[in-house]
Design an enzyme around this catalytic site. Sequence first.
Site, PDB file in Angstrom:
ATOM      1  N   GLU A  95       0.718  -1.214   0.183  1.00 15.83           N
ATOM      2  CA  GLU A  95       0.016   0.073   0.040  1.00 15.83           C
ATOM      3  C   GLU A  95       0.815   1.250   0.020  1.00 15.83           C
ATOM      4  OE1 GLU A  95      -2.452   1.521  -0.754  1.00 15.83           O
ATOM      5  OE2 GLU A  95      -3.898   1.650   1.066  1.00 15.83           O
ATOM      6  N   ASP A  96       0.455   2.332  -0.757  1.00 17.66           N
ATOM      7  CA  ASP A  96       1.237   3.631  -0.517  1.00 17.66           C
ATOM      8  C   ASP A  96       1.436   4.234   0.601  1.00 17.66           C
ATOM      9  OD1 ASP A  96      -1.452   4.313  -0.715  1.00 17.66           O
ATOM     10  OD2 ASP A  96      -1.469   5.610  -2.222  1.00 17.66           O
ATOM     11  N   ASP A  99      -3.187   6.248   6.450  1.00 17.36           N
ATOM     12  CA  ASP A  99      -3.445   7.639   6.998  1.00 17.36           C
ATOM     13  C   ASP A  99      -4.430   7.376   8.344  1.00 17.36           C
ATOM     14  OD1 ASP A  99      -3.732  10.487   6.932  1.00 17.36           O
ATOM     15  OD2 ASP A  99      -5.556  10.375   5.579  1.00 17.36           O
ATOM     16  N   PHE A 148      -0.385  16.597   3.354  1.00 15.47           N
ATOM     17  CA  PHE A 148      -0.562  15.755   2.316  1.00 15.47           C
ATOM     18  C   PHE A 148       0.218  15.780   1.103  1.00 15.47           C
ATOM     19  CE2 PHE A 148      -2.940  15.126  -1.759  1.00 15.47           C
ATOM     20  CZ  PHE A 148      -3.986  14.031  -1.462  1.00 15.47           C
ATOM     21  N   ARG A 161       1.161  11.704  -9.879  1.00 12.72           N
ATOM     22  CA  ARG A 161       1.362  10.092  -9.542  1.00 12.72           C
ATOM     23  C   ARG A 161       3.039   9.621 -10.176  1.00 12.72           C
ATOM     24  NH1 ARG A 161      -2.778   7.453  -7.351  1.00 12.72           N
ATOM     25  NH2 ARG A 161      -5.011   8.095  -8.421  1.00 12.72           N
TER      26      ARG A 161
HETATM   27  P1  IMP Z   1      -6.861   5.898   4.916  1.00 11.85           P
HETATM   28  O1  IMP Z   1      -8.052   5.055   4.637  1.00 11.85           O
HETATM   29  O2  IMP Z   1      -7.333   7.208   5.501  1.00 11.85           O
HETATM   30  O3  IMP Z   1      -5.636   5.231   5.778  1.00 11.85           O
HETATM   31  O4  IMP Z   1      -6.224   6.374   3.459  1.00 11.85           O
HETATM   32  C1  IMP Z   1      -5.624   5.639   2.768  1.00 11.85           C
HETATM   33  C2  IMP Z   1      -5.650   6.299   1.262  1.00 11.85           C
HETATM   34  O5  IMP Z   1      -5.835   7.290   1.315  1.00 11.85           O
HETATM   35  C3  IMP Z   1      -4.263   5.857   0.821  1.00 11.85           C
HETATM   36  O6  IMP Z   1      -4.290   4.661   0.128  1.00 11.85           O
HETATM   37  C4  IMP Z   1      -4.277   7.036  -0.342  1.00 11.85           C
HETATM   38  O7  IMP Z   1      -4.621   6.427  -1.526  1.00 11.85           O
HETATM   39  C5  IMP Z   1      -5.022   8.135   0.252  1.00 11.85           C
HETATM   40  N1  IMP Z   1      -3.974   9.078   0.914  1.00 11.85           N
HETATM   41  C6  IMP Z   1      -4.028   9.297   2.361  1.00 11.85           C
HETATM   42  N2  IMP Z   1      -3.226  10.226   2.601  1.00 11.85           N
HETATM   43  C7  IMP Z   1      -2.828  10.954   1.514  1.00 11.85           C
HETATM   44  C8  IMP Z   1      -1.855  11.745   0.822  1.00 11.85           C
HETATM   45  O8  IMP Z   1      -1.069  12.491   1.932  1.00 11.85           O
HETATM   46  N3  IMP Z   1      -1.545  11.954  -0.438  1.00 11.85           N
HETATM   47  C9  IMP Z   1      -2.214  11.324  -1.295  1.00 11.85           C
HETATM   48  N4  IMP Z   1      -3.095  10.150  -0.859  1.00 11.85           N
HETATM   49  C10 IMP Z   1      -3.441   9.864   0.275  1.00 11.85           C
END
Ligand code: IMP
Length: 170
Positions: A95-96, A99, A148, A161
């Site tokens: 996963e990238d 958050d 972000f 990207r």
């Molecule tokens: P979560 O469910 O809040 O943990 O968010 C996960 C997803 O939100 C990641 O897989 C990203 O696609 C997107 N995301 C969260 N933070 C960022 C950021 O700082 N930049 C770009 N995408 C983000």
Amino acid sequence: MLPDVLIPQARLATRITELATEIRAAVPDDHIHFVCVLKGAFLFLADLVRVMDERVTMDFIAVSSYGAGTRSSGEVRLVKDVDASLEGRHVVIVEDIVDTGLTLHYLQDILRRRGPASLRTACLLSKPSRRKIDVRVEFIGFTIEDRFVVGYGLDYAEQYRNLPYVGVMP
Ligand code: IMP
């Protein structure tokens, strides 16, 4: 205007090589099955698998993300499932960024029910201050502050990207 550099390309490469070593040491098998979370993790996966010598297979899954904004709706939806069965395989989710943790929590939950021999998660980035749900991530590339980020697979409204580094908007 291009985003400012937060993590340069060379540091990404070094850390990804280290992550490959960590993954290799942790997975008790010479076959690792990666499940890459689209779209954000595509470059991370591409660089990770190219520094791994062992037998590696990969599959792709997609979940709904932020849309055009910078904040999560909190709602996770499966957009594309994996193609192959995970039964009996040593699976590592790629996963990238983690958050709030909601996306990973959802993914780990559905993939665990597919009967893998083991299930671990590798995240390039983690923003621990934003966590809403406790989620287990065995391999983390970089822990960052609540900013972000874009680049190296991560987008803002589908842009950036392709940047070879992780950046922040000025
Ligand atoms: P979560 O469910 O809040 O943990 O968010 C996960 C997803 O939100 C990641 O897989 C990203 O696609 C997107 N995301 C969260 N933070 C960022 C950021 O700082 N930049 C770009 N995408 C983000």
